[in-house]
Design a protein around this motif. Structure first.
Motif, PDB file in Angstrom:
ATOM      1  N   LEU A   1      71.120  54.115  28.651  1.00  0.00           N
ATOM      2  CA  LEU A   1      70.766  55.460  27.516  1.00  0.00           C
ATOM      3  C   LEU A   1      70.483  56.207  28.152  1.00  0.00           C
ATOM      4  O   LEU A   1      71.190  57.267  27.690  1.00  0.00           O
ATOM      5  N   PHE A   2      70.508  56.116  29.675  1.00  0.00           N
ATOM      6  CA  PHE A   2      70.094  57.733  29.697  1.00  0.00           C
ATOM      7  C   PHE A   2      71.470  58.494  29.877  1.00  0.00           C
ATOM      8  O   PHE A   2      71.790  59.851  29.929  1.00  0.00           O
ATOM      9  N   VAL A   3      72.593  57.596  30.565  1.00  0.00           N
ATOM     10  CA  VAL A   3      73.879  58.350  30.848  1.00  0.00           C
ATOM     11  C   VAL A   3      74.037  58.731  29.330  1.00  0.00           C
ATOM     12  O   VAL A   3      74.901  59.540  29.206  1.00  0.00           O
ATOM     13  N   THR A   4      73.808  57.994  28.545  1.00  0.00           N
ATOM     14  CA  THR A   4      74.772  57.620  27.169  1.00  0.00           C
ATOM     15  C   THR A   4      74.500  59.438  27.053  1.00  0.00           C
ATOM     16  O   THR A   4      75.098  60.196  25.469  1.00  0.00           O
ATOM     17  N   ILE A   5      73.044  59.214  26.631  1.00  0.00           N
ATOM     18  CA  ILE A   5      72.901  61.043  26.032  1.00  0.00           C
ATOM     19  C   ILE A   5      72.719  61.977  27.223  1.00  0.00           C
ATOM     20  O   ILE A   5      73.304  62.922  26.475  1.00  0.00           O
ATOM     21  N   PHE A   6      73.149  61.718  28.497  1.00  0.00           N
ATOM     22  CA  PHE A   6      73.065  63.084  28.755  1.00  0.00           C
ATOM     23  C   PHE A   6      74.778  62.933  28.901  1.00  0.00           C
ATOM     24  O   PHE A   6      75.156  64.318  28.934  1.00  0.00           O
ATOM     25  N   THR A   7      75.660  61.556  28.461  1.00  0.00           N
ATOM     26  CA  THR A   7      77.165  62.301  28.206  1.00  0.00           C
ATOM     27  C   THR A   7      77.139  63.016  27.070  1.00  0.00           C
ATOM     28  O   THR A   7      78.202  63.719  27.323  1.00  0.00           O
TER      29      THR A   7
END
Length: 253
Positions: A50-56
């Protein structure tokens, strides 16, 4: 060999096959319990994913960090509601919380992953050092699960050997993972680094668990020290009861 011998040999072979199957089933169940099974893997991956998806998508560090921490807390709450074991979910919460603190302090999204990477490196070294010391870490972890505690150290050399091999496997696999991630942490793009880290969450873990299963499935059965203690307690009660009965008989005579 006579015809009467054949059924006996076949029966022995069947019993050995059944014992091997039982040993493998017990090993599989113990590994699932110790490492959290499929659900534990999902709980490990989801916050980081979830972190990397939102940051992407929006490059918003604060939103990505808060979302990762929130979903890890939800996973713990679900386990509490279902009255399930929470040790794996709680470990995930602490890992995410440390990552959030690091990332917020430095303002660098990569630092969200740094505590987990340092933990992985430390764990890899612990596996290798304990294997060299003759007290393999995987045996310390799985001994209570198999109800053998530390009996494998002195009473079951075959299992000690299997635990040592498994600890070496875990240590080397985790070191290989660190050898990929740390250079990317220093020189790679933040988004690409995050996706590589997520991709490396499950496969190394599954490989280590599989090798552990292979080594332990071929090892001698664990010594159930809890059953031994219970048997000793029952025998002691029987001895006391017998002694009490004899004393009563003498008084009556």
């Amino acid at each position: 060999m006579t015809s009467l011998d054949k059924p006996t040999d076949q029966g022995t072979t069947d019993r050995e096959t059944d014992q091997e199957a039982d040993s493998r089933a017990v090993t599989e169940a113990a590994l699932f319990e110790a490492f959290g099974g499929v659900r534990g893997m999902v709980e490990t991956v989801v916050p980081g994913l979830l972190f990397v998806t939102i940051f992407t998508i929006n490059k918003d560090l604060h939103m990505a960090a808060i979302a990762a921490l929130a979903v890890s807390l939800v996973l713990v709450a679900v386990r509490l509601v279902m009255k399930d074991t929470v040790k794996h979910a709680f470990s995930g919460v602490f890992g995410v919380a440390f990552g959030v603190v690091f990332a917020m302090m430095t303002g660098n999204a990569k630092d969200f992953y740094l505590p987990g990477m340092l933990y992985t490196l430390g764990l890899a070294l612990a596996y290798i050092i304990t294997a060299l010391a003759g007290v393999p870490l995987i045996g310390l972890i799985l001994g209570p699960v198999f109800k053998e505690n530390l009996s494998w150290r002195t009473r079951n050399p075959g299992r000690k050997k299997a635990y040592t091999k498994a600890s070496w496997a875990w240590g080397l696999i985790l070191l290989a993972k660190c050898a990929i991630l740390f250079p990317l942490y220093w020189w790679g793009d933040t988004t690409q680094f995050g996706w590589v880290l997520i991709a490396l969450k499950i496969p190394p873990f599954l490989l280590a668990v599989y090798l552990t299963w292979v080594f332990l499935a071929k090892a001698p059965a664990p010594i159930d020290v809890f059953a031994e203690m219970e048997a000793e307690e029952n025998a002691e009660k029987e001895r006391k009861a017998a002694a009490g009965g004899q004393g009563q008989h003498r008084r009556e005579v």
